[in-house]
Design a protein around this motif. Structure first.
Motif, PDB file in Angstrom:
ATOM      1  N   THR A  83       0.812  -1.206   0.000  1.00 48.84           N
ATOM      2  CA  THR A  83       0.000   0.000   0.000  1.00 48.84           C
ATOM      3  C   THR A  83       0.845   1.257   0.000  1.00 48.84           C
ATOM      4  OG1 THR A  83      -1.634   1.284   1.254  1.00 48.84           O
ATOM      5  CG2 THR A  83      -0.190  -0.154   2.524  1.00 48.84           C
ATOM      6  N   ALA A  84       0.423   2.217  -0.821  1.00 53.75           N
ATOM      7  CA  ALA A  84       1.056   3.537  -0.804  1.00 53.75           C
ATOM      8  C   ALA A  84       0.432   4.409   0.263  1.00 53.75           C
ATOM      9  CB  ALA A  84       0.916   4.203  -2.178  1.00 53.75           C
ATOM     10  N   LYS A  85      -0.628   3.913   0.881  1.00 55.09           N
ATOM     11  CA  LYS A  85      -1.303   4.634   1.961  1.00 55.09           C
ATOM     12  C   LYS A  85      -0.569   4.337   3.253  1.00 55.09           C
ATOM     13  CE  LYS A  85      -5.860   4.330  -0.237  1.00 55.09           C
ATOM     14  NZ  LYS A  85      -6.262   5.737  -0.189  1.00 55.09           N
ATOM     15  N   ASP A  86       0.000   5.355   3.866  1.00 58.46           N
ATOM     16  CA  ASP A  86       0.868   5.127   5.015  1.00 58.46           C
ATOM     17  C   ASP A  86       0.261   5.636   6.315  1.00 58.46           C
ATOM     18  OD1 ASP A  86       3.196   3.994   6.006  1.00 58.46           O
ATOM     19  OD2 ASP A  86       4.266   5.908   6.010  1.00 58.46           O
ATOM     20  N   ASP A  90      -5.285   3.518   7.466  1.00 57.49           N
ATOM     21  CA  ASP A  90      -5.257   2.677   6.272  1.00 57.49           C
ATOM     22  C   ASP A  90      -4.663   1.315   6.586  1.00 57.49           C
ATOM     23  OD1 ASP A  90      -6.319   4.633   4.469  1.00 57.49           O
ATOM     24  OD2 ASP A  90      -4.400   5.675   4.601  1.00 57.49           O
ATOM     25  N   ARG A  91      -3.624   1.305   7.389  1.00 60.71           N
ATOM     26  CA  ARG A  91      -3.043   0.025   7.794  1.00 60.71           C
ATOM     27  C   ARG A  91      -4.062  -0.785   8.576  1.00 60.71           C
ATOM     28  NH1 ARG A  91       3.003   1.584  10.030  1.00 60.71           N
ATOM     29  NH2 ARG A  91       3.717   2.769   8.213  1.00 60.71           N
ATOM     30  N   TYR A 102       1.267  -6.263   5.986  1.00 63.80           N
ATOM     31  CA  TYR A 102       1.277  -5.238   4.953  1.00 63.80           C
ATOM     32  C   TYR A 102       2.666  -4.635   4.867  1.00 63.80           C
ATOM     33  CZ  TYR A 102       1.104  -2.180   8.956  1.00 63.80           C
ATOM     34  OH  TYR A 102       1.404  -1.587  10.157  1.00 63.80           O
ATOM     35  N   SER A 104       4.419  -0.945   3.253  1.00 63.11           N
ATOM     36  CA  SER A 104       4.132   0.364   2.651  1.00 63.11           C
ATOM     37  C   SER A 104       5.088   0.660   1.503  1.00 63.11           C
ATOM     38  CB  SER A 104       4.263   1.466   3.712  1.00 63.11           C
ATOM     39  OG  SER A 104       3.321   1.285   4.754  1.00 63.11           O
ATOM     40  N   LYS A 105       4.520   1.234   0.432  1.00 61.69           N
ATOM     41  CA  LYS A 105       5.334   1.703  -0.700  1.00 61.69           C
ATOM     42  C   LYS A 105       5.860   3.104  -0.402  1.00 61.69           C
ATOM     43  CE  LYS A 105       2.896  -0.663  -4.492  1.00 61.69           C
ATOM     44  NZ  LYS A 105       2.126  -0.429  -5.731  1.00 61.69           N
TER      45      LYS A 105
END
Length: 243
Positions: A83-86, A90-91, A102, A104-105
């Motif tokens: 996920t680009a959502k940090d 979101d996690r 997960y 993170s990107k």
């Protein structure tokens, strides 16, 4: 040809998908790359199921979160989300939908590899829910935890409670260490390994979700998972061996 666990990468960025596939193949995994949920559905229908899916959140069409929810409801393979959502929320959402972990990107492939291996290690190493070396059952209140089958049942007649791999791992920590205060850091280390983020608070969400599932099943054990302010959590009841 690699004979390790099969990893499916669902990522619509062809460069990321190709680079990640090459890296994981170099680490001994069998890898299948897909660009979306439709291809994944066809693969799962054809069988056999992969050992683990690396699933991007931001896919074109059906997003990764929706796919994750569908797979978990169907008892599908282990899932590590990209996920680009940090943001923490979101996690949390990803874990609530049933992801086992997960990343993170942008991410370091070595970090992703460590997370994949940790999730597989918490299973039998090949994607199936693992049997513990000790085949005994543990009982707390009306809850029976079968360590060999990695199953949790309650009531009479016994009804199985559907837990994700991460939820089971958390419950396992509590029933094997009853009446002890367990810190968030300890729980993170035991359930996710040392690759967990230093300020990761998702353990609170995992405990909340575990309580909710136990409570929804009618088990009285949910009330036994107590929060200890500024310290962590405790299973406030003795655990007995046997069913």
């Amino acid at each position: 040809m690699n004979d390790g666990p099969t990893i499916v990468i669902v990522e619509d960025d062809s460069d990321i998908r190709s680079q990640l596939a090459s890296y994981l193949e170099g680490e001994g995994f069998r890898v299948v790359g897909l660009d979306g949920g439709a291809g994944l559905d066809r693969l799962l229908k054809a069988g056999p199921a992969p050992d683990l899916i690396v699933l991007d959140w931001m896919l074109q069409g059906e997003d990764g979160l929706s796919i994750c929810r569908r797979l978990r409801e169907a008892g599908g393979p282990l899932i590590v989300m990209l996920t680009a959502k940090d943001e923490d929320i979101d996690r949390v959402l990803g874990l609530e939908m049933g992801a086992d972990d997960y990343v993170s990107k942008p991410f370091n492939p070595r970090v992703l590899l460590a997370r994949i291996r940790a999730v597989l290690r918490r299973s039998d190493g090949n994607g199936a829910r693992a049997a513990d070396s000790d085949p005994e059952k543990l009982t707390v209140a009306d809850l029976v935890v079968d360590l060999a089958a990695r199953s949790v049942t309650t009531g009479a007649p016994a009804a199985e409670i559907a837990l994700t791999s991460a939820e089971y791992d958390l419950l396992h920590c509590f029933v094997t260490r009853p009446q002890r205060v367990l810190s968030r850091d300890q729980l993170l280390d035991w359930t996710r390994g040392r690759t967990a983020d230093a300020f990761d608070r998702t353990i609170d969400v995992q405990v909340s979700r575990l309580r909710h599932k136990l409570d929804a099943s009618g088990s009285t054990a949910a009330a036994l998972l107590k929060t200890v302010r500024n310290a962590g959590y405790i299973l406030a009841a003795p655990v007995k061996s046997g069913s």
